[in-house]
Design an enzyme around this catalytic site. Structure first.
Site, short mmCIF file in Angstrom:
data_model
loop_
_atom_site.label_atom_id
_atom_site.label_comp_id
_atom_site.label_asym_id
_atom_site.label_seq_id
_atom_site.Cartn_x
_atom_site.Cartn_y
_atom_site.Cartn_z
N SER A 48 -26.38 -55.38 -76.48
CA SER A 48 -27.62 -55.04 -75.71
C SER A 48 -29.00 -55.10 -76.34
CB SER A 48 -27.52 -53.71 -74.83
OG SER A 48 -28.25 -53.35 -74.00
N ASP A 100 -21.59 -57.00 -65.70
CA ASP A 100 -22.65 -56.32 -65.99
C ASP A 100 -24.00 -56.15 -65.10
OD1 ASP A 100 -24.88 -55.40 -67.47
OD2 ASP A 100 -24.46 -56.45 -69.36
N HIS A 105 -21.30 -53.41 -68.52
CA HIS A 105 -22.45 -52.99 -69.78
C HIS A 105 -21.92 -51.97 -70.58
CE1 HIS A 105 -26.29 -54.28 -71.53
NE2 HIS A 105 -26.40 -53.05 -71.87
#
Length: 282
Positions: A102, A227, A255
């Site tokens: 991320s 995600d 995610h």
């Protein structure tokens, strides 16, 4: 406890395995502490023959908090990349395989742009390039992201669970596991203001796409096809922007990285690292 120093910033770090082995530096995402990379997961890399380093980014965990900063944003992704270099220095590591999830993927991309001599390979996971047309959050995930986190323990735990309900891997939602993770994170350090500053750093850093075109570090890009926080288009753009990068979509992953995906990710990263070791100059 071990700390690296970058100017006025102290970075807490931990290591696993033999320092004589090739190093893998794990870089965390927004608001995430190094304990998010579970000891058992780090050990999988050690068992594959690597020296593993995990650390707290600035403004979270046991690293420095920039409460007195007045600039907005008070720092950028490039400053966090320099923090990662300081951790490598403190560990005596000249070059490493770097893996970021991320926001950590954004930091890894910036490392490849600004500090290529310190990298053996890079892996960007569930991340994006900073371009506004890709990697967008779903409306529900965006609302969650922009809502400040609570200060109380039960509220923080509930928020951790809710976030994973919104954008985690749909078939792997485990409330007991998530509550345990949320409690561990709160008990170690709860600092919502720092998360807000990290978010402003992401937004303020802009697009890396033009600079990624000049990257020659062996690059692997991983992204879950479920995600909802950073759409998979962000990962695709990342891979498209780096010459020779390999893109892998992980079916069913959101995610997050629940245990069912650990072996897959470790295998992809270590195979990539081994190939990079074979073609990088000594």
């Amino acid at each position: 406890m071990a700390y690296a120093i970058n100017g006025d910033v102290q970075l807490y770090y931990e290591t696993f395995g033999d320092p004589a082995r090739p190093a893998i530096l794990l870089v965390n995402g927004l608001g995430s502490q190094c304990i998010n990379y579970k000891v058992e997961w780090c050990q999988m890399f050690v068992d594959a023959g690597y020296f593993v380093i995990r650390f707290d980014n600035r403004d979270v965990g046991l690293s420095s908090k920039l409460d007195a900063a007045t600039d907005d944003p008070p720092y950028l992704v490039g400053d966090m990349a320099a923090d990662a270099v300081a951790v490598l220095d403190a560990c005596g590591v000249a070059r490493a395989h770097v893996v970021g999830f991320s926001m950590g993927g954004m930091i890894v991309q910036q490392l490849a742009i600004a500090h290529p001599g310190r990298l053996l390979s890079m892996t960007s996971v569930m991340s994006s390039t900073g371009d506004p047309d890709v990697g967008r959050s779903s409306p529900e995930a965006l609302t969650f992201l922009l809502t400040p986190g609570p200060d109380d323990r039960e509220g923080a735990i509930a928020r951790h669970v809710e976030g994973n309900r919104i954008f985690g891997s749909p078939a792997q939602f485990d409330e007991t596991r998530l509550r345990e993770n949320g409690a561990a994170a709160y008990d170690r350090c709860n600092h919502p203001e720092g998360v807000g500053r990290q978010l402003r750093a992401i937004v303020g850093s802009g697009s890396r796409t033009p600079e990624l075109a000049a990257v020659r570090i062996p690059a692997l890009v991983l992204h879950g096809d479920q995600d909802k926080l950073v759409d998979i288009s962000g990962g695709r753009r990342t891979a498209e922007s780096i010459p020779g990068a390999r893109f892998v979509a992980i079916e069913g992953m959101g995610h997050d990285y629940p245990p069912i995906y650990w072996a897959t990710i470790v295998s992809l990263v270590t195979d990539h690292a081994a190939a990079a070791d074979g073609r990088m100059p000594a």
